[in-house]
Every structure is written in C-alpha cells, then in structure tokens.
Design an enzyme around this catalytic site. Structure first.
Site, PDB file in Angstrom:
ATOM      1  N   TYR A  22     -10.963   5.518  93.106  1.00 50.89           N
ATOM      2  CA  TYR A  22     -12.144   5.307  93.957  1.00 50.89           C
ATOM      3  C   TYR A  22     -13.320   4.824  93.120  1.00 50.89           C
ATOM      4  O   TYR A  22     -14.020   3.872  93.496  1.00 50.89           O
ATOM      5  CB  TYR A  22     -12.484   6.612  94.677  1.00 50.89           C
ATOM      6  N   GLU A  56     -20.240  10.730 104.444  1.00 50.87           N
ATOM      7  CA  GLU A  56     -21.241  11.428 103.630  1.00 50.87           C
ATOM      8  C   GLU A  56     -21.784  12.641 104.381  1.00 50.87           C
ATOM      9  O   GLU A  56     -22.047  13.689 103.778  1.00 50.87           O
ATOM     10  CB  GLU A  56     -22.385  10.492 103.250  1.00 50.87           C
ATOM     11  N   TRP A  59     -16.584  15.784  97.245  1.00 49.65           N
ATOM     12  CA  TRP A  59     -16.205  14.448  97.693  1.00 49.65           C
ATOM     13  C   TRP A  59     -14.693  14.262  97.620  1.00 49.65           C
ATOM     14  O   TRP A  59     -14.104  13.547  98.447  1.00 49.65           O
ATOM     15  CB  TRP A  59     -16.919  13.381  96.866  1.00 49.65           C
TER      16      TRP A  59
END
Length: 202
Positions: free
Chosen positions: A26, A48, A56
């Site tokens: 990522y 988010e 995350w």
C-alpha cells in the site's frame, strides 16, 4: 537522524510500512498518490472515517469487504440506502459494524451528490491543498492536523458531511496526495508528481 527502515530490497520506508506485506505494498504503490475523481475520494473519505479509533491495517484488510458491502462506494447507490441496508451492513462481519459510521457514510454519499453543481467533491477537497508540504525526517515531525485540514473539515461539515474532523481530514489529505508526509529519506518522497522533495509544489 531519520526514522526510515531499510528493507531487504534496499528501499527506505517508515517503520509502519516496513514489515507487513500488505502495508508495504500500500505504501509503495498507493499511499500519497493523487486521487482526483469523485468515487475514489468518496471511498477514501469513507474508509478514513471508519478507521477512526482503529489501525489502518485493519481497514486495509477489510477494504475488499467494504467495497462489496458499499457497492464499490458509488455515491449514487450508497445515497439510496434505506434502513434495510443499514441492517444489512450492521450484520456484515467483513466490515466495521458501527452504526454511526455506517449512517455517516450514507449521509456523506448524499452530501457528495449535492456538491456536484458546485464542482464536486474532488474540486472542493483539492482546493485546500497548501502552498508547501511538511518535510519530516522522523515520525514525531509528522503533523496530525493542519490549518488546511481544519478548514476542510469545517467546510465539509457545513456541506452536510459527518465524521470529518481535522485529524481524519489530514489523514485523507496524506492518503490522496494533497500533502506529502513521506519521510524525507523515504524512497517514496516526492514521487507523487504533486510535490517536490523539498516540500514545494511540483
């Protein structure tokens, strides 16, 4: 001093992207690259918001399930969700089952559609790009908010968006290239085409 970690491939990354293969991929291919179209920005804004209070990595692992559950984050489809869809989402173990966040995502889809006559979500979000971006060498030098993220959060709330606080909006701005908080010594610094190595606009 720098907080980068040199990987087995010889590339320098921050610690958070240096071990987990999913996070490393990522970081190397997606994080900080510019996103300028509505659906992509709506997806990232939604994720988010779901990430708030979680790691995350958790959200990234669940992203395929999120995309399936929310019809690829198509704002028109998500805005049409009813109570039955809310129930379906709250019963989906593949995503984060939080009623406030689910309902916020549906409300944000409607707010995204309402922005179209004024230029759209991407135009609004990118209008808060600062003149300069941070140049951190260590993790502690990376800000978590900025005057622009505070202003963006305020404007989005005025436009009917939910779960769009200044910290969440700064994370969005990092993720989609509006700011570049790659560590100066990282191999990804200045690769987005938006920012130069020294923090000035490209």
């Amino acid at each position: 001093m720098s907080d980068v970690v040199i990987g087995g491939d010889g590339l320098a990354r921050p610690a958070w992207a240096s071990v987990d293969p999913l996070l490393r991929d990522y970081y190397d291919t997606e994080w900080g690259m510019p996103v300028r179209e509505e659906q992509g920005l709506f997806e990232r804004l939604s994720l988010e918001a779901f990430q708030s209070g979680l790691s995350w990595a958790t959200i990234l692992r669940k992203r395929p399930a999120f995309r399936a559950a929310f019809d690829g984050f198509d704002p028109d489809r998500v805005a049409s969700y009813d109570d039955g869809d809310v129930g379906r989402l709250l019963g989906d173990a593949g995503i984060v089952r939080n009623r406030r966040k689910v309902e916020a995502t549906i409300a944000n889809a409607a707010a995204t559609i309402a922005l179209r006559p004024d230029g759209g979500l991407a135009e609004l979000v990118w209008s808060f790009q600062p003149a300069m971006t941070p140049t951190p060498r260590t993790h502690d030098e990376i800000p978590t908010t900025s005057p622009e993220s505070v202003a963006l959060a305020r404007e989005l709330k005025r436009r009917g968006f939910r779960h769009v606080g200044p910290t969440t909006m700064f994370a969005l701005m990092e993720a989609v290239g509006i700011v570049d908080t790659h560590l100066v010594d990282s191999h990804r610094r200045g690769t987005s085409g938006v920012w130069r190595q020294d923090g000035s606009r490209a």
